[in-house]
Enzyme design. Structure first.
Site, PDB file in Angstrom:
ATOM      1  N   ARG A  29      39.083  34.806  46.379  1.00 12.93           N
ATOM      2  CA  ARG A  29      40.104  35.012  47.353  1.00 12.93           C
ATOM      3  C   ARG A  29      39.845  36.351  48.058  1.00 12.93           C
ATOM      4  NH1 ARG A  29      45.725  33.349  45.241  1.00 12.93           N
ATOM      5  NH2 ARG A  29      46.227  33.558  47.407  1.00 12.93           N
ATOM      6  N   PRO A  37      55.912  37.804  39.766  1.00  6.08           N
ATOM      7  CA  PRO A  37      57.053  37.592  41.132  1.00  6.08           C
ATOM      8  C   PRO A  37      56.377  36.516  41.749  1.00  6.08           C
ATOM      9  CG  PRO A  37      55.192  39.531  41.019  1.00  6.08           C
ATOM     10  CD  PRO A  37      55.495  39.162  39.624  1.00  6.08           C
ATOM     11  N   ASN A  38      57.145  35.700  42.421  1.00  9.82           N
ATOM     12  CA  ASN A  38      56.803  34.564  43.173  1.00  9.82           C
ATOM     13  C   ASN A  38      56.702  33.401  42.477  1.00  9.82           C
ATOM     14  OD1 ASN A  38      57.327  36.360  45.852  1.00  9.82           O
ATOM     15  ND2 ASN A  38      55.410  37.174  45.287  1.00  9.82           N
ATOM     16  N   ARG A  72      55.499  26.887  47.088  1.00  8.25           N
ATOM     17  CA  ARG A  72      54.624  28.138  47.728  1.00  8.25           C
ATOM     18  C   ARG A  72      53.153  27.884  47.681  1.00  8.25           C
ATOM     19  NH1 ARG A  72      52.802  32.853  43.877  1.00  8.25           N
ATOM     20  NH2 ARG A  72      52.241  34.337  45.450  1.00  8.25           N
ATOM     21  N   ASP A 129      49.962  49.223  30.584  1.00  2.93           N
ATOM     22  CA  ASP A 129      50.528  50.131  29.509  1.00  2.93           C
ATOM     23  C   ASP A 129      51.391  49.191  28.449  1.00  2.93           C
ATOM     24  OD1 ASP A 129      48.950  52.089  30.209  1.00  2.93           O
ATOM     25  OD2 ASP A 129      50.682  53.282  31.118  1.00  2.93           O
ATOM     26  N   ASN A 147      50.958  35.472  33.408  1.00  2.00           N
ATOM     27  CA  ASN A 147      50.535  35.482  34.638  1.00  2.00           C
ATOM     28  C   ASN A 147      51.345  36.604  35.590  1.00  2.00           C
ATOM     29  OD1 ASN A 147      49.916  35.129  37.556  1.00  2.00           O
ATOM     30  ND2 ASN A 147      50.188  32.863  37.362  1.00  2.00           N
ATOM     31  N   HIS A 194      47.199  43.116  40.129  1.00  2.00           N
ATOM     32  CA  HIS A 194      46.113  43.832  40.795  1.00  2.00           C
ATOM     33  C   HIS A 194      46.402  45.388  40.934  1.00  2.00           C
ATOM     34  CE1 HIS A 194      44.877  39.958  41.575  1.00  2.00           C
ATOM     35  NE2 HIS A 194      46.032  39.705  42.177  1.00  2.00           N
ATOM     36  N   TYR A 235      48.283  27.112  45.026  1.00  2.00           N
ATOM     37  CA  TYR A 235      48.940  27.287  43.738  1.00  2.00           C
ATOM     38  C   TYR A 235      49.211  25.674  43.061  1.00  2.00           C
ATOM     39  CZ  TYR A 235      49.053  32.060  45.043  1.00  2.00           C
ATOM     40  OH  TYR A 235      48.770  33.472  45.373  1.00  2.00           O
ATOM     41  N   HIS A 242      45.566  33.124  35.845  1.00  2.00           N
ATOM     42  CA  HIS A 242      46.191  32.728  37.095  1.00  2.00           C
ATOM     43  C   HIS A 242      45.878  31.376  37.625  1.00  2.00           C
ATOM     44  CE1 HIS A 242      46.274  37.065  37.766  1.00  2.00           C
ATOM     45  NE2 HIS A 242      45.099  37.002  37.030  1.00  2.00           N
ATOM     46  N   LEU A 243      46.911  30.847  38.321  1.00  2.00           N
ATOM     47  CA  LEU A 243      46.639  29.517  38.756  1.00  2.00           C
ATOM     48  C   LEU A 243      45.312  29.236  39.727  1.00  2.00           C
ATOM     49  CD1 LEU A 243      50.339  28.940  39.565  1.00  2.00           C
ATOM     50  CD2 LEU A 243      49.133  27.468  38.283  1.00  2.00           C
ATOM     51  N   SER A 244      45.270  30.342  40.507  1.00  2.00           N
ATOM     52  CA  SER A 244      44.230  30.175  41.453  1.00  2.00           C
ATOM     53  C   SER A 244      42.778  31.061  40.903  1.00  2.00           C
ATOM     54  CB  SER A 244      44.811  30.867  42.948  1.00  2.00           C
ATOM     55  OG  SER A 244      44.767  32.258  42.645  1.00  2.00           O
ATOM     56  N   GLU A 285      45.458  36.697  30.221  1.00  2.00           N
ATOM     57  CA  GLU A 285      45.655  37.062  31.631  1.00  2.00           C
ATOM     58  C   GLU A 285      45.505  35.596  32.291  1.00  2.00           C
ATOM     59  OE1 GLU A 285      43.809  40.120  33.748  1.00  2.00           O
ATOM     60  OE2 GLU A 285      44.036  38.826  35.580  1.00  2.00           O
ATOM     61  N   ALA A 328      51.034  39.139  41.617  1.00  2.00           N
ATOM     62  CA  ALA A 328      50.463  40.410  42.356  1.00  2.00           C
ATOM     63  C   ALA A 328      50.435  41.578  41.732  1.00  2.00           C
ATOM     64  CB  ALA A 328      51.018  40.426  43.652  1.00  2.00           C
TER      65      ALA A 328
HETATM   66  C1  DQA Z   1      48.288  34.492  41.022  1.00  2.00           C
HETATM   67  C2  DQA Z   1      47.081  35.251  41.730  1.00  2.00           C
HETATM   68  C3  DQA Z   1      47.700  36.574  42.254  1.00  2.00           C
HETATM   69  O1  DQA Z   1      46.768  37.274  43.257  1.00  2.00           O
HETATM   70  C4  DQA Z   1      48.755  36.071  43.354  1.00  2.00           C
HETATM   71  O2  DQA Z   1      49.525  37.432  43.644  1.00  2.00           O
HETATM   72  C5  DQA Z   1      50.079  35.232  42.651  1.00  2.00           C
HETATM   73  C6  DQA Z   1      49.645  34.278  41.746  1.00  2.00           C
HETATM   74  C7  DQA Z   1      47.724  33.282  40.477  1.00  2.00           C
HETATM   75  O3  DQA Z   1      48.425  32.622  39.445  1.00  2.00           O
HETATM   76  O4  DQA Z   1      46.727  32.814  41.128  1.00  2.00           O
HETATM   77  O5  DQA Z   1      51.035  35.458  42.715  1.00  2.00           O
HETATM   78  O6  DQA Z   1      48.675  35.306  39.783  1.00  2.00           O
END
Ligand code: DQA
Length: 144
Positions: A107, A10-11, A18, A87, A74, A80, A23, A100-102, A98, A77
């Protein structure tokens, strides 16, 4: 030929516009193109996918069974708190990186926990687009 499923949650469709200070300024299309190109350099095929919906992400993870050799995920959210994604990853029995950009550990506290990390081969966070490119190399070490 190895096949990699690249999945964004998502997002992440808004990456580039964004919160660019967190990011980065590169679009998801640009990131996908770089990952696909790196996979092609290894003689691999990589098919990107993005969804804001947990069910669609689960369906995409399931679709890798018998079709793909590894996953780069990725989960945004959902990382978390989604036991359903966890599963689904476990059900594939495929190596999943796994990503993550950040740097989620630098954080908010709620981002420090990953529900999916225990069923992933490893976690790469904090390197922007390079997190994904490093994930390709992580899979190379596992698959070849
Ligand atoms: C993220 C980190 C997550 O906590 C956040 O909700 C995202 C992006 C990242 O790529 O840093 O949507 O997965």
């Amino acid at each position: 030929m190895k096949k990699i499923s690249l999945i964004h949650g998502p997002n992440l469709n808004l990456t580039g516009s964004r919160e660019p200070g967190i990011y980065g300024a590169e679009t998801l299309d640009a990131i996908n193109a770089a990952v696909v190109q790196k996979c092609e350099q290894y003689g691999w095929q990589c098919v990107p996918f993005q969804s804001n919906s947990e069910g669609a992400l689960i369906d995409r993870i399931h679709a890798a069974i018998g079709q793909c050799d590894g996953l780069i995920l990725n989960a945004g959210a959902y990382t978390h708190y989604s036991y359903a994604l966890r599963d689904a990853i476990a059900a594939t029995r495929l190596p999943c990186i796994e990503v993550h950009l950040s740097n989620v550990h630098a954080r908010e506290e709620f981002r420090h926990h990953s529900a999916i990390a225990p069923v992933c081969a490893g976690v790469i966070a904090g390197f922007g687009k390079n997190s994904y490119l490093l994930a390709v190399d992580a899979l190379k070490g596992i698959l070849e």
